[in-house]
Design a protein around this motif. Structure first.
Motif, mmCIF file in Angstrom:
data_model
loop_
_atom_site.group_PDB
_atom_site.id
_atom_site.type_symbol
_atom_site.label_atom_id
_atom_site.label_comp_id
_atom_site.label_asym_id
_atom_site.label_seq_id
_atom_site.Cartn_x
_atom_site.Cartn_y
_atom_site.Cartn_z
ATOM 1 N N THR A 32 -17.243 58.996 21.368
ATOM 2 C CA THR A 32 -16.158 59.043 20.391
ATOM 3 C C THR A 32 -16.708 58.655 19.029
ATOM 4 O O THR A 32 -17.313 57.597 18.882
ATOM 5 C CB THR A 32 -15.003 58.107 20.795
ATOM 6 O OG1 THR A 32 -14.492 58.530 22.072
ATOM 7 C CG2 THR A 32 -13.875 58.146 19.777
ATOM 8 N N ASN A 34 -15.365 58.433 15.096
ATOM 9 C CA ASN A 34 -14.092 58.401 14.368
ATOM 10 C C ASN A 34 -14.097 59.153 13.038
ATOM 11 O O ASN A 34 -13.039 59.382 12.467
ATOM 12 C CB ASN A 34 -13.659 56.952 14.138
ATOM 13 C CG ASN A 34 -13.460 56.229 15.446
ATOM 14 O OD1 ASN A 34 -14.410 55.728 16.024
ATOM 15 N ND2 ASN A 34 -12.244 56.193 15.945
ATOM 16 N N CYS A 48 -13.779 62.527 16.865
ATOM 17 C CA CYS A 48 -13.268 61.837 18.054
ATOM 18 C C CYS A 48 -14.118 62.143 19.273
ATOM 19 O O CYS A 48 -15.320 61.958 19.258
ATOM 20 C CB CYS A 48 -11.793 62.165 18.274
ATOM 21 S SG CYS A 48 -10.707 61.509 16.985
ATOM 22 N N THR A 49 -13.507 62.658 20.312
ATOM 23 C CA THR A 49 -14.176 62.864 21.594
ATOM 24 C C THR A 49 -14.498 64.348 21.769
ATOM 25 O O THR A 49 -13.973 65.009 22.659
ATOM 26 C CB THR A 49 -13.273 62.326 22.724
ATOM 27 O OG1 THR A 49 -12.794 61.037 22.353
ATOM 28 C CG2 THR A 49 -14.045 62.186 24.025
ATOM 29 N N LYS A 61 -10.232 59.161 12.024
ATOM 30 C CA LYS A 61 -9.187 58.845 12.999
ATOM 31 C C LYS A 61 -9.477 57.477 13.606
ATOM 32 O O LYS A 61 -10.628 57.067 13.748
ATOM 33 C CB LYS A 61 -9.144 59.884 14.128
ATOM 34 C CG LYS A 61 -8.869 61.310 13.683
ATOM 35 C CD LYS A 61 -7.419 61.503 13.396
ATOM 36 C CE LYS A 61 -7.135 62.959 13.051
ATOM 37 N NZ LYS A 61 -5.752 63.166 12.683
ATOM 38 N N CYS A 66 -7.685 59.010 18.415
ATOM 39 C CA CYS A 66 -8.646 59.826 19.178
ATOM 40 C C CYS A 66 -8.219 59.933 20.636
ATOM 41 O O CYS A 66 -8.255 61.019 21.219
ATOM 42 C CB CYS A 66 -10.050 59.229 19.070
ATOM 43 S SG CYS A 66 -10.837 59.455 17.462
#
Length: 170
Positions: A32, A34, A48-49, A61, A66
């Motif tokens: 992850t 951000n 994110c992921t 984020k 996320c």
């Protein structure tokens, strides 16, 4: 059992599948991040992921955003289409569902639905389906160690899709 109770149990099963897949497969393998970054291999902005949908440079984020984004995408853009292209998807072994869901997130739902893994599952051959998932271990035409590990038995800290898939068939 009432229709409401059946609906609640079905929703709980899906939420459990999404949480299991996100926690034990997708998040550990994707990681992850951000802040949006340029994925050179995929030639796409990512955040994110492993999220690439509507990502713009400079986006940031929180961890909670996320996680919510991942769960929403797993459910709406991957789980629901998989239930349409593989009849009985939600009645299949839970580990197989998780492995297929994670693979669809990684390779795309179209590729997952047209794969040999999906064809074997539609025929009731979950063992063969688990093994067919391992074939998606290349990027740029080359076997990538991380993808091979993700598709098979994982590594020292992460569970592999084949490992989870086969365990659910015992």
């Amino acid at each position: 059992m009432s229709a409401r109770a059946r609906k609640a149990l079905a929703a709980g099963a899906v939420l459990g599948l999404l949480a299991m897949t996100a926690t034990y497969l997708t998040e550990p393998w994707e990681g992850t991040v951000n802040k949006a970054y340029w994925d050179r291999l995929g030639q796409v902005w990512t955040i994110c992921t492993g999220e690439t949908l509507n990502v713009k440079p400079g986006m940031v984020k929180t961890d909670a955003e996320c996680k919510a984004m991942l769960l929403s995408r797993l459910e709406n853009d991957f789980h629901k289409p998989l239930t349409r292209c593989i009849p009985g998807f939600d009645k299949a072994p839970l580990g197989w569902q998780g492995a297929m869901l994670d693979e669809a997130y990684n390779i795309g739902v179209g590729a997952a639905c047209s794969s040999t893994a999906a064809k074997r599952a539609r025929a009731g051959d979950f063992h063969g389906s688990c093994h067919a998932m391992t074939w998606f271990n290349r990027a740029g035409g080359k076997v990538i160690a991380g993808l091979k590990n993700r598709r098979e038995y994982g590594d020292a800290t992460r569970l592999g899709e084949l490992e989870l898939c086969l365990e659910s068939l015992k």
